[in-house]
Motif scaffolding. Structure first.
Motif, mmCIF file in Angstrom:
data_model
loop_
_atom_site.group_PDB
_atom_site.id
_atom_site.type_symbol
_atom_site.label_atom_id
_atom_site.label_comp_id
_atom_site.label_asym_id
_atom_site.label_seq_id
_atom_site.Cartn_x
_atom_site.Cartn_y
_atom_site.Cartn_z
ATOM 1 N N LYS A 80 0.833 -1.208 0.000
ATOM 2 C CA LYS A 80 0.000 0.000 0.000
ATOM 3 C C LYS A 80 0.868 1.258 0.000
ATOM 4 O O LYS A 80 1.935 1.294 0.611
ATOM 5 C CB LYS A 80 -0.897 0.021 1.239
ATOM 6 C CG LYS A 80 -1.696 -1.250 1.449
ATOM 7 C CD LYS A 80 -3.138 -1.050 1.174
ATOM 8 C CE LYS A 80 -4.057 -2.192 1.440
ATOM 9 N NZ LYS A 80 -3.626 -3.519 1.595
ATOM 10 N N SER A 81 0.415 2.305 -0.674
ATOM 11 C CA SER A 81 1.074 3.625 -0.696
ATOM 12 C C SER A 81 2.567 3.543 -0.987
ATOM 13 O O SER A 81 3.361 4.260 -0.394
ATOM 14 C CB SER A 81 0.853 4.363 0.625
ATOM 15 O OG SER A 81 -0.485 4.773 0.734
ATOM 16 N N GLY A 82 2.940 2.667 -1.869
ATOM 17 C CA GLY A 82 4.340 2.570 -2.271
ATOM 18 C C GLY A 82 5.190 1.677 -1.403
ATOM 19 O O GLY A 82 6.389 1.519 -1.661
ATOM 20 N N LEU A 83 4.613 1.082 -0.356
ATOM 21 C CA LEU A 83 5.385 0.158 0.477
ATOM 22 C C LEU A 83 5.615 -1.151 -0.269
ATOM 23 O O LEU A 83 4.806 -1.554 -1.110
ATOM 24 C CB LEU A 83 4.657 -0.117 1.795
ATOM 25 C CG LEU A 83 4.681 1.017 2.810
ATOM 26 C CD1 LEU A 83 3.690 0.759 3.932
ATOM 27 C CD2 LEU A 83 6.083 1.208 3.367
ATOM 28 N N LYS A 84 6.717 -1.805 0.044
ATOM 29 C CA LYS A 84 7.043 -3.086 -0.586
ATOM 30 C C LYS A 84 5.942 -4.102 -0.284
ATOM 31 O O LYS A 84 5.190 -3.975 0.678
ATOM 32 C CB LYS A 84 8.394 -3.581 -0.081
ATOM 33 C CG LYS A 84 9.532 -2.696 -0.531
ATOM 34 C CD LYS A 84 10.857 -3.172 0.021
ATOM 35 C CE LYS A 84 11.966 -2.217 -0.411
ATOM 36 N NZ LYS A 84 13.249 -2.558 0.218
ATOM 37 N N ASP A 85 5.870 -5.120 -1.125
ATOM 38 C CA ASP A 85 4.828 -6.135 -1.003
ATOM 39 C C ASP A 85 5.010 -7.048 0.208
ATOM 40 O O ASP A 85 4.073 -7.726 0.621
ATOM 41 C CB ASP A 85 4.757 -6.989 -2.271
ATOM 42 C CG ASP A 85 4.205 -6.203 -3.445
ATOM 43 O OD1 ASP A 85 3.407 -5.274 -3.227
ATOM 44 O OD2 ASP A 85 4.574 -6.521 -4.594
ATOM 45 N N SER A 86 6.203 -7.075 0.757
ATOM 46 C CA SER A 86 6.473 -7.921 1.915
ATOM 47 C C SER A 86 7.183 -7.077 2.968
ATOM 48 O O SER A 86 8.222 -6.476 2.698
ATOM 49 C CB SER A 86 7.355 -9.105 1.504
ATOM 50 O OG SER A 86 7.624 -9.915 2.619
ATOM 51 N N LEU A 87 6.593 -7.026 4.162
ATOM 52 C CA LEU A 87 7.166 -6.251 5.269
ATOM 53 C C LEU A 87 7.287 -7.141 6.494
ATOM 54 O O LEU A 87 6.436 -7.992 6.729
ATOM 55 C CB LEU A 87 6.270 -5.045 5.609
ATOM 56 C CG LEU A 87 6.045 -4.003 4.526
ATOM 57 C CD1 LEU A 87 4.999 -2.986 4.990
ATOM 58 C CD2 LEU A 87 7.341 -3.308 4.159
ATOM 59 N N GLU A 88 8.336 -6.913 7.265
ATOM 60 C CA GLU A 88 8.506 -7.657 8.508
ATOM 61 C C GLU A 88 7.432 -7.254 9.513
ATOM 62 O O GLU A 88 6.949 -6.130 9.506
ATOM 63 C CB GLU A 88 9.892 -7.388 9.098
ATOM 64 C CG GLU A 88 10.079 -5.927 9.511
ATOM 65 C CD GLU A 88 11.494 -5.584 9.936
ATOM 66 O OE1 GLU A 88 11.785 -5.777 11.123
ATOM 67 O OE2 GLU A 88 12.263 -5.113 9.081
ATOM 68 N N ILE A 89 7.068 -8.180 10.358
ATOM 69 C CA ILE A 89 6.124 -7.887 11.433
ATOM 70 C C ILE A 89 6.906 -7.244 12.574
ATOM 71 O O ILE A 89 7.963 -7.741 12.970
ATOM 72 C CB ILE A 89 5.417 -9.173 11.913
ATOM 73 C CG1 ILE A 89 4.511 -9.704 10.801
ATOM 74 C CG2 ILE A 89 4.619 -8.912 13.186
ATOM 75 C CD1 ILE A 89 3.892 -11.049 11.090
ATOM 76 N N ILE A 90 6.404 -6.153 13.085
ATOM 77 C CA ILE A 90 7.070 -5.439 14.173
ATOM 78 C C ILE A 90 6.221 -5.632 15.432
ATOM 79 O O ILE A 90 5.139 -5.052 15.558
ATOM 80 C CB ILE A 90 7.245 -3.951 13.828
ATOM 81 C CG1 ILE A 90 8.086 -3.817 12.558
ATOM 82 C CG2 ILE A 90 7.882 -3.203 14.997
ATOM 83 C CD1 ILE A 90 8.248 -2.406 12.062
ATOM 84 N N SER A 91 6.719 -6.430 16.344
ATOM 85 C CA SER A 91 5.940 -6.754 17.537
ATOM 86 C C SER A 91 5.920 -5.621 18.561
ATOM 87 O O SER A 91 5.017 -5.559 19.392
ATOM 88 C CB SER A 91 6.467 -8.037 18.181
ATOM 89 O OG SER A 91 7.817 -7.863 18.565
ATOM 90 N N ASP A 92 6.896 -4.716 18.515
ATOM 91 C CA ASP A 92 6.940 -3.574 19.428
ATOM 92 C C ASP A 92 7.145 -2.291 18.612
ATOM 93 O O ASP A 92 8.245 -1.738 18.574
ATOM 94 C CB ASP A 92 8.058 -3.743 20.462
ATOM 95 C CG ASP A 92 8.080 -2.630 21.496
ATOM 96 O OD1 ASP A 92 7.145 -1.791 21.510
ATOM 97 O OD2 ASP A 92 9.035 -2.584 22.290
ATOM 98 N N PRO A 93 6.091 -1.814 17.958
ATOM 99 C CA PRO A 93 6.245 -0.663 17.066
ATOM 100 C C PRO A 93 6.672 0.618 17.774
ATOM 101 O O PRO A 93 7.294 1.489 17.169
ATOM 102 C CB PRO A 93 4.863 -0.509 16.430
ATOM 103 C CG PRO A 93 3.927 -1.150 17.405
ATOM 104 C CD PRO A 93 4.704 -2.276 18.020
ATOM 105 N N GLU A 94 6.371 0.730 19.060
ATOM 106 C CA GLU A 94 6.743 1.949 19.782
ATOM 107 C C GLU A 94 8.236 2.007 20.095
ATOM 108 O O GLU A 94 8.742 3.032 20.528
ATOM 109 C CB GLU A 94 5.902 2.088 21.056
ATOM 110 C CG GLU A 94 4.438 2.330 20.724
ATOM 111 C CD GLU A 94 3.529 2.395 21.933
ATOM 112 O OE1 GLU A 94 2.645 3.259 21.944
ATOM 113 O OE2 GLU A 94 3.694 1.567 22.860
ATOM 114 N N SER A 95 8.952 0.920 19.814
ATOM 115 C CA SER A 95 10.404 0.907 20.029
ATOM 116 C C SER A 95 11.183 1.371 18.792
ATOM 117 O O SER A 95 12.391 1.566 18.875
ATOM 118 C CB SER A 95 10.878 -0.493 20.435
ATOM 119 O OG SER A 95 10.784 -1.382 19.334
ATOM 120 N N VAL A 96 10.501 1.552 17.678
ATOM 121 C CA VAL A 96 11.175 2.014 16.453
ATOM 122 C C VAL A 96 11.415 3.520 16.594
ATOM 123 O O VAL A 96 10.453 4.290 16.665
ATOM 124 C CB VAL A 96 10.330 1.692 15.199
ATOM 125 C CG1 VAL A 96 10.983 2.250 13.943
ATOM 126 C CG2 VAL A 96 10.111 0.192 15.078
#
Length: 161
Positions: A80-96
């Protein structure tokens, strides 16, 4: 955090909201941007309480950035919106630490994340249940919305946190 945290910024915003006939409650949503989200929200809630004690108001600060919440649902954002077709799952998004950079780094070649262009369509694509599981400050948003709805239904003003 923008103009709302500046002297009289919140108060001006609340004056405008109070003039609208259809305004039954106010949700103030902002990025903590490295500050303590609880403290930022608490300071704004105190100011809101002093200015508009009769109006239901909830203040929610995303722990870092709104985009951290987007990263809580990477599996639904892929492609979506130009993102790659495969993305890693981020279990703790607030740590990015820099979610906007993360989004740009995971876009197709030649594309970059643009908040004004990409935020709305990516927000529509998230799985709210996944983000709730993975981001504490998003759960706070969900709880704040429930509080506002109860406050409107009961006719009892609430200013949260």
């Amino acid at each position: 955090m923008g103009n709302i945290v500046k002297l009289n910024g919140l108060e001006r915003f609340l004056k405008v909201a109070e003039k609208r006939d259809a305004c039954h409650a106010v949700l103030i949503l902002l990025d903590a941007e490295g500050s303590c989200a609880r403290e930022v929200a608490g300071r704004l809630a105190t100011r809101a309480r002093n200015h508009s004690p009769h109006l239901p108001i909830a203040v929610v600060a995303a722990k870092c950035h709104y985009e951290n919440w987007l990263l809580g649902s990477t599996e639904t954002l892929a492609g979506k919106s130009g993102l790659k077709d495969s993305l890693e799952i981020i279990s703790d998004p607030e740590s990015v630490p820099d979610p906007k950079r993360w989004l740009t780094d995971h876009m197709e070649k030649g594309k970059a994340y643009k908040e004004t262009f990409d935020q709305a369509p990516l927000s529509k694509a998230i799985d709210i249940d996944l983000v709730c599981q993975r981001a504490r400050s998003f759960r706070r948003l969900e709880h704040a919305l429930e509080q506002l709805i109860c406050s409107i239904k009961s006719g009892t003003p609430l200013i949260s946190p």
